[in-house]
Design an enzyme around this catalytic site. Structure first.
Site, PDB file in Angstrom:
ATOM      1  N   MET A   1      13.482   1.981   0.481  1.00  0.00           N
ATOM      2  CA  MET A   1      12.643   2.136  -0.698  1.00  0.00           C
ATOM      3  C   MET A   1      12.649   0.856  -1.527  1.00  0.00           C
ATOM      4  SD  MET A   1      11.247   5.070  -0.624  1.00  0.00           S
ATOM      5  CE  MET A   1      11.410   6.685   0.140  1.00  0.00           C
ATOM      6  N   CYS A   2      11.658   0.693  -2.368  1.00  0.00           N
ATOM      7  CA  CYS A   2      11.471  -0.497  -3.187  1.00  0.00           C
ATOM      8  C   CYS A   2      11.432  -0.097  -4.657  1.00  0.00           C
ATOM      9  CB  CYS A   2      10.169  -1.202  -2.805  1.00  0.00           C
ATOM     10  SG  CYS A   2       9.964  -1.502  -1.039  1.00  0.00           S
ATOM     11  N   ARG A   3      11.345  -1.079  -5.505  1.00  0.00           N
ATOM     12  CA  ARG A   3      11.148  -0.865  -6.941  1.00  0.00           C
ATOM     13  C   ARG A   3      10.018  -1.782  -7.395  1.00  0.00           C
ATOM     14  NH1 ARG A   3      13.278   3.756  -8.397  1.00  0.00           N
ATOM     15  NH2 ARG A   3      12.116   4.010  -6.460  1.00  0.00           N
ATOM     16  N   VAL A  86       9.973  -5.605  -5.972  1.00  0.00           N
ATOM     17  CA  VAL A  86      11.137  -6.036  -5.192  1.00  0.00           C
ATOM     18  C   VAL A  86      11.264  -5.095  -4.004  1.00  0.00           C
ATOM     19  CG1 VAL A  86      12.362  -7.210  -7.055  1.00  0.00           C
ATOM     20  CG2 VAL A  86      12.715  -4.759  -6.719  1.00  0.00           C
ATOM     21  N   ASN A 112       5.723   1.781  -3.104  1.00  0.00           N
ATOM     22  CA  ASN A 112       7.088   2.171  -2.786  1.00  0.00           C
ATOM     23  C   ASN A 112       7.019   3.481  -2.025  1.00  0.00           C
ATOM     24  OD1 ASN A 112       9.911   2.733  -2.804  1.00  0.00           O
ATOM     25  ND2 ASN A 112       9.628   3.966  -4.645  1.00  0.00           N
TER      26      ASN A 112
END
Length: 268
Positions: A1-3, A86, A112
């Site tokens: 997962m991303c932010r 990110v 995300n």
């Protein structure tokens, strides 16, 4: 997962979202609190709008916390509309072309989540992108395909419906050829005038998404996680929600890809 984190409003320095807050995007790249992977160090990117129709774009494979060019850029550049991200890879290679945001013409997009089993049908999904848009396919991620399919489905004219249809297409391909979870999504995208965000999942786990109006900055922040601990005013976008932001207004609508019948044959 991303932010990720996005902003729309009176121009501010990019660092006011990316690095200065206590739980800034750079801080989340090191220690996120609302996702399965607390470290998001597989690259970063930022897309920002200024006087030109198309966004500026800066992406690299370094962890956001260790790149001095990102800090220098965000310290100097002001924008009234930008998207920053990110990355924590869910399978595709760590490369600049796989870093978000993605851009095509005046549109920018970041995501995300995941499309379950994408590696099993990546070639097939690529064939769903028409030739006129395939020139923008630079990387190998499910997110970039989702963006290009939304453009194909009419993102310019109907952002909500186009994104619903694109998500429905990818979820259908995952159900037919991939694995669970078939679709998890929190996404933000912009045409340079408005900022849009969507939250959706094919199961009960939808990636986090919040938004907040700042009276002092005269702008909206839309984020994976609130930028300050115990800060008032953050609203959670519910699963199945679609957020449309203008300079002063927020509208929340239903986001339901299951309402669309899709043809999962490719090419169309």
């Amino acid at each position: 997962m991303c932010r990720w984190a996005a902003y729309l409003g009176s121009p501010i320095y990019l660092e006011d979202i990316i690095s200065r807050p206590g739980h800034s995007l750079v801080a989340q790249s090191q220690e996120a609190t609302e996702c399965k992977t607390s470290t998001n160090g597989d690259g970063f990117g930022v897309a920002w709008y200024d006087s030109r129709e198309e966004p500026g774009l800066y992406r690299d494979v370094y962890p956001a916390w260790s790149d001095p060019n990102l800090r220098a850029l965000s310290y100097q550049v002001k924008s009234g509309l930008f998207l920053s991200h990110v990355r924590a890879s869910t399978g595709s290679a760590i490369s600049r072309n796989n870093c978000h945001p993605f851009a095509a013409g005046r549109w920018s997009f970041m995501h995300n989540g995941q499309v379950g089993g994408f590696e099993r049908f990546r070639r097939y999904a690529d064939m769903c992108v028409p030739d006129a848009l395939y020139q923008h396919r630079k990387g190998a991620t499910d997110s970039e395909i989702l963006f290009l399919l939304a453009l194909k489905e009419g993102l310019d004219a109907h952002p909500l419906q186009a994104m619903e249809r694109a998500v429905a297409k990818m979820e259908s391909l995952s159900r037919k050829r991939g694995t669970t979870p078939h679709m998890r999504l929190s996404a933000a995208f912009s045409d340079g005038q408005h900022l849009y965000a969507a939250r959706y999942s094919s199961d009960h786990i939808a990636p986090s998404l919040y938004y907040r109006w700042s009276a002092s900055r005269q702008g909206w922040a839309v984020v994976s996680e609130p930028l300050e601990a115990d800060q008032d005013g953050w609203k959670e976008l519910p699963p199945g929600g679609f957020l449309t932001l203008s300079a002063t207004q927020a509208q929340v609508s239903s986001f339901d890809p299951t309402h669309h019948d899709v043809d999962d044959s490719c090419p169309d």
